[in-house]
Structures are given as C-alpha cells and as structure tokens.
Scaffold this motif. Structure first.
Motif, PDB file in Angstrom:
ATOM      1  N   GLY A 153       0.764  -1.242   0.000  1.00 27.64           N
ATOM      2  CA  GLY A 153       0.000   0.000   0.000  1.00 27.64           C
ATOM      3  C   GLY A 153       0.788   1.280   0.000  1.00 27.64           C
ATOM      4  O   GLY A 153       0.196   2.374   0.019  1.00 27.64           O
ATOM      5  N   HIS A 154       2.109   1.194  -0.008  1.00 32.60           N
ATOM      6  CA  HIS A 154       2.981   2.353  -0.175  1.00 32.60           C
ATOM      7  C   HIS A 154       4.122   1.928  -1.093  1.00 32.60           C
ATOM      8  O   HIS A 154       4.430   0.739  -1.203  1.00 32.60           O
ATOM      9  CB  HIS A 154       3.535   2.833   1.169  1.00 32.60           C
ATOM     10  CG  HIS A 154       2.508   3.483   2.044  1.00 32.60           C
ATOM     11  ND1 HIS A 154       1.612   2.740   2.774  1.00 32.60           N
ATOM     12  CD2 HIS A 154       2.233   4.786   2.292  1.00 32.60           C
ATOM     13  CE1 HIS A 154       0.811   3.567   3.451  1.00 32.60           C
ATOM     14  NE2 HIS A 154       1.163   4.805   3.173  1.00 32.60           N
ATOM     15  N   PRO A 155       4.786   2.872  -1.775  1.00 32.28           N
ATOM     16  CA  PRO A 155       5.847   2.496  -2.711  1.00 32.28           C
ATOM     17  C   PRO A 155       6.897   1.578  -2.077  1.00 32.28           C
ATOM     18  O   PRO A 155       7.348   1.805  -0.950  1.00 32.28           O
ATOM     19  CB  PRO A 155       6.457   3.849  -3.104  1.00 32.28           C
ATOM     20  CG  PRO A 155       5.317   4.804  -2.980  1.00 32.28           C
ATOM     21  CD  PRO A 155       4.542   4.331  -1.779  1.00 32.28           C
ATOM     22  N   ASN A 156       7.262   0.573  -2.827  1.00 33.89           N
ATOM     23  CA  ASN A 156       8.161  -0.478  -2.357  1.00 33.89           C
ATOM     24  C   ASN A 156       9.301  -0.604  -3.360  1.00 33.89           C
ATOM     25  O   ASN A 156       9.067  -0.866  -4.536  1.00 33.89           O
ATOM     26  CB  ASN A 156       7.360  -1.784  -2.270  1.00 33.89           C
ATOM     27  CG  ASN A 156       8.212  -2.994  -1.980  1.00 33.89           C
ATOM     28  OD1 ASN A 156       9.352  -2.879  -1.540  1.00 33.89           O
ATOM     29  ND2 ASN A 156       7.656  -4.166  -2.240  1.00 33.89           N
ATOM     30  N   VAL A 213      10.680   1.993  -8.785  1.00 33.68           N
ATOM     31  CA  VAL A 213      10.503   2.691  -7.512  1.00 33.68           C
ATOM     32  C   VAL A 213      11.869   2.926  -6.882  1.00 33.68           C
ATOM     33  O   VAL A 213      12.602   1.975  -6.613  1.00 33.68           O
ATOM     34  CB  VAL A 213       9.591   1.899  -6.548  1.00 33.68           C
ATOM     35  CG1 VAL A 213       9.514   2.594  -5.193  1.00 33.68           C
ATOM     36  CG2 VAL A 213       8.195   1.740  -7.151  1.00 33.68           C
ATOM     37  N   GLU A 214      12.198   4.183  -6.645  1.00 33.64           N
ATOM     38  CA  GLU A 214      13.524   4.525  -6.128  1.00 33.64           C
ATOM     39  C   GLU A 214      13.675   4.222  -4.638  1.00 33.64           C
ATOM     40  O   GLU A 214      14.756   3.843  -4.183  1.00 33.64           O
ATOM     41  CB  GLU A 214      13.812   6.013  -6.349  1.00 33.64           C
ATOM     42  CG  GLU A 214      13.859   6.444  -7.813  1.00 33.64           C
ATOM     43  CD  GLU A 214      15.103   5.936  -8.539  1.00 33.64           C
ATOM     44  OE1 GLU A 214      16.068   5.504  -7.884  1.00 33.64           O
ATOM     45  OE2 GLU A 214      15.086   5.967  -9.789  1.00 33.64           O
ATOM     46  N   MET A 215      12.603   4.444  -3.868  1.00 31.68           N
ATOM     47  CA  MET A 215      12.711   4.245  -2.427  1.00 31.68           C
ATOM     48  C   MET A 215      11.345   3.970  -1.817  1.00 31.68           C
ATOM     49  O   MET A 215      10.315   4.346  -2.380  1.00 31.68           O
ATOM     50  CB  MET A 215      13.328   5.474  -1.744  1.00 31.68           C
ATOM     51  CG  MET A 215      12.469   6.720  -1.811  1.00 31.68           C
ATOM     52  SD  MET A 215      13.094   8.114  -0.828  1.00 31.68           S
ATOM     53  CE  MET A 215      12.694   7.585   0.845  1.00 31.68           C
ATOM     54  N   ASN A 216      11.359   3.292  -0.688  1.00 29.20           N
ATOM     55  CA  ASN A 216      10.133   3.109   0.080  1.00 29.20           C
ATOM     56  C   ASN A 216       9.719   4.450   0.661  1.00 29.20           C
ATOM     57  O   ASN A 216      10.534   5.153   1.264  1.00 29.20           O
ATOM     58  CB  ASN A 216      10.357   2.123   1.223  1.00 29.20           C
ATOM     59  CG  ASN A 216      10.722   0.729   0.741  1.00 29.20           C
ATOM     60  OD1 ASN A 216      10.644   0.426  -0.444  1.00 29.20           O
ATOM     61  ND2 ASN A 216      11.123  -0.124   1.657  1.00 29.20           N
ATOM     62  N   THR A 217       8.453   4.811   0.500  1.00 30.21           N
ATOM     63  CA  THR A 217       7.956   6.052   1.073  1.00 30.21           C
ATOM     64  C   THR A 217       6.611   5.798   1.733  1.00 30.21           C
ATOM     65  O   THR A 217       6.018   4.747   1.575  1.00 30.21           O
ATOM     66  CB  THR A 217       7.801   7.153   0.016  1.00 30.21           C
ATOM     67  OG1 THR A 217       6.970   6.677  -1.057  1.00 30.21           O
ATOM     68  CG2 THR A 217       9.140   7.595  -0.543  1.00 30.21           C
ATOM     69  N   GLY A 218       6.151   6.781   2.460  1.00 28.10           N
ATOM     70  CA  GLY A 218       4.894   6.649   3.169  1.00 28.10           C
ATOM     71  C   GLY A 218       4.951   7.400   4.479  1.00 28.10           C
ATOM     72  O   GLY A 218       3.970   7.993   4.918  1.00 28.10           O
TER      73      GLY A 218
END
Length: 278
Positions: A101-104, A110-115
C-alpha cells in the motif's frame, strides 16, 4: 510535446486501473491517488527520462513519490510503461505481493520506500546533490502532499536544497487543500505557502494540476532559474475524475462499494471516449 489527447486518454485509463485496484483489494487511498494522476501522467509520458527495460539506468531521472499513500496511480503507470507486467496489478495489497500500500523499492522503477511523510524531499536533495558532485546530468523530481508541508523535515530539505544550489531538483506539491482529517487550513494552516518556499530560496511556479497542456509546458521548462531548486505548486482537486468523490474528505482512503465502483467506472469510460480513443 506529447499530444494532449493522448495524455488525457492515459490519465483516464490510469484512473480506471487505480479504481479497480482499490475496489478489488478493498483497500487504498482513492481520493489522493485520483488527485495526483494527471501530474504523474505528464511526468511519466512526457517529461522523465527513464528506461523500463533498464530501471537502474545510471543516467535516468529520479522520481520519489513522497506522498506514498497515493501509490495506486503510481503502480498503474509503472505497469503501463512496462516496468512490470500489468497482470501484477491484480495482486495489489494481497498476501505476498510486492505491490503493497505504499511504494516499495522491490518494484522496478521505484527509487525508495515512502509513506512516512516528510522523507521524500530530503532524500531527493541527497540524490540531486550526488548528481552535482558526480558531474551527472540527471534530474530529481519529488511529489509531496500539501498536508505533508507540516513536517519539519520538509523545511530542512528545502533549506539544504537552496544552500547547495540544486537546480536539478524539482519538487511538486499536490495542493488539493484536503488531508486525512479535513481541510489543510483547518488542520494546520499553510498559507502563504508560495511565499514560504520563496523565502527558503526556491523558484516557485504555480500550475493547474489537471491542465495537461499547461503541466507539460511548465515541467518541460525546468529548471526555471540557474542555481535555484524549483517548486511547482500544482492546484488540484482531491478525487478528480469521479464526480461524487471530488472534494470529499471521506475519499482520502475511502473504498468504493460495488454501486460506487460501477458509477465511477462509467464516468471514466466516458472520459476515455471523449479523448477519441476506444
């Protein structure tokens, strides 16, 4: 410039994909993702230098979705561009999926996990500074929410970007005026937001975040001033594209019923038809 009718068609298709993802998963951030769809469409189909076959291409432009909760449109675009198979969208928020449910960053593109809000800009500053230090020409884009502007790390990043004269850094604010608990100006007043960013040494430009022609023109012209980072204040509508979701706080993370899903899909199908496609 990319044909605007093509972009409108893509945006409507992406909205259909994200609405289906959320409906089938029974989870997601519908209003937020509909809000940023036009911004991401212009970035990925007209502005960013990327290579889906080589997602780690050294000279690619970098993009960070700092408002990571609005990930559905992001995944839908990455799949449509060929970073991973479209069929994988069916696994969104399912057990064992990488489309959480958040960028992985296990997802290509996808460059980085965010949230955790407030993290995207500081990391983007580091990426842009690395490009300057290494003599590389890539640009770094990050998309933030307006509620996110209450995070102190945003302003630490803003100050550092100006100090290091990062004109290869472009931040965009999805200024839809709503956050999870209500209007931004009620929860934590932001205005005068443009003046605040200018006082931190940024070149600020305003745009209609749903005018695809205007967005193309604005984003094709960055950086606007040598030696200064760029901030694009994109005025948007939360829930854009589905009439009964627009400007309704509930849809920040609302999930449509079957009846609402069918109504929304009918409206988006009509939007696709207006573009002259299908």
């Amino acid at each position: 410039m990319v044909d605007v009718a093509f972009l409108k068609n893509k945006a409507a298709q992406i909205r259909r994909d994200l609405l289906t993802m959320i409906y089938e998963a029974k989870a997601g951030h519908t209003g937020s993702s509909l809000s940023n769809t036009d911004l991401l469409t212009v970035l990925y189909y007209s502005v960013l230098k990327t290579n889906p076959q080589k997602p780690d291409w050294e000279d690619r432009d970098r993009f960070i979705l700092s408002k990571g909760h609005a990930v559905e449109s992001y995944y839908a675009i990455l799949a449509d561009k060929g970073f991973f198979p479209r069929a994988e969208l069916k696994t969104f928020c399912q057990f064992g999926t990488r489309l959480i449910g958040h960028p992985n960053n296990k997802v290509p593109g996808v460059e980085m996990n965010t949230g955790a809000l407030g993290h995207g800009l500081p990391v983007a500053v580091g990426m842009a500074l690395a490009a300057k230090m290494n003599g590389q020409a890539y640009r770094v884009f990050t998309l933030m929410g307006d509620g996110e502007q209450a995070e102190g790390s945003v302003w630490e990043g803003a100050m550092a970007a100006s100090h290091y004269k990062l004109d290869n850094l472009i931040a965009i604010i999805d200024r839809n005026g709503l956050q999870i608990t209500g209007k931004t100006e009620t929860v934590m007043s932001l205005e005068p937001l443009n003046e605040k960013w200018r006082s931190f040494g940024w070149k600020v430009v305003e745009a209609d975040g749903h005018d695809l022609a205007q967005l193309q023109k604005v984003l094709a012209a960055v950086p606007f001033m040598p030696g200064k980072p760029t901030l694009v204040m994109a005025h948007t509508t939360k829930g854009k594209g589905v009439s009964f979701m627009e400007n309704v706080p509930h849809w920040h993370h609302g999930v449509p019923t079957a009846e609402e899903y069918n109504r929304g899909m009918a409206e988006l199908a009509a939007a696709v038809e207006e573009c002259g496609y299908e």
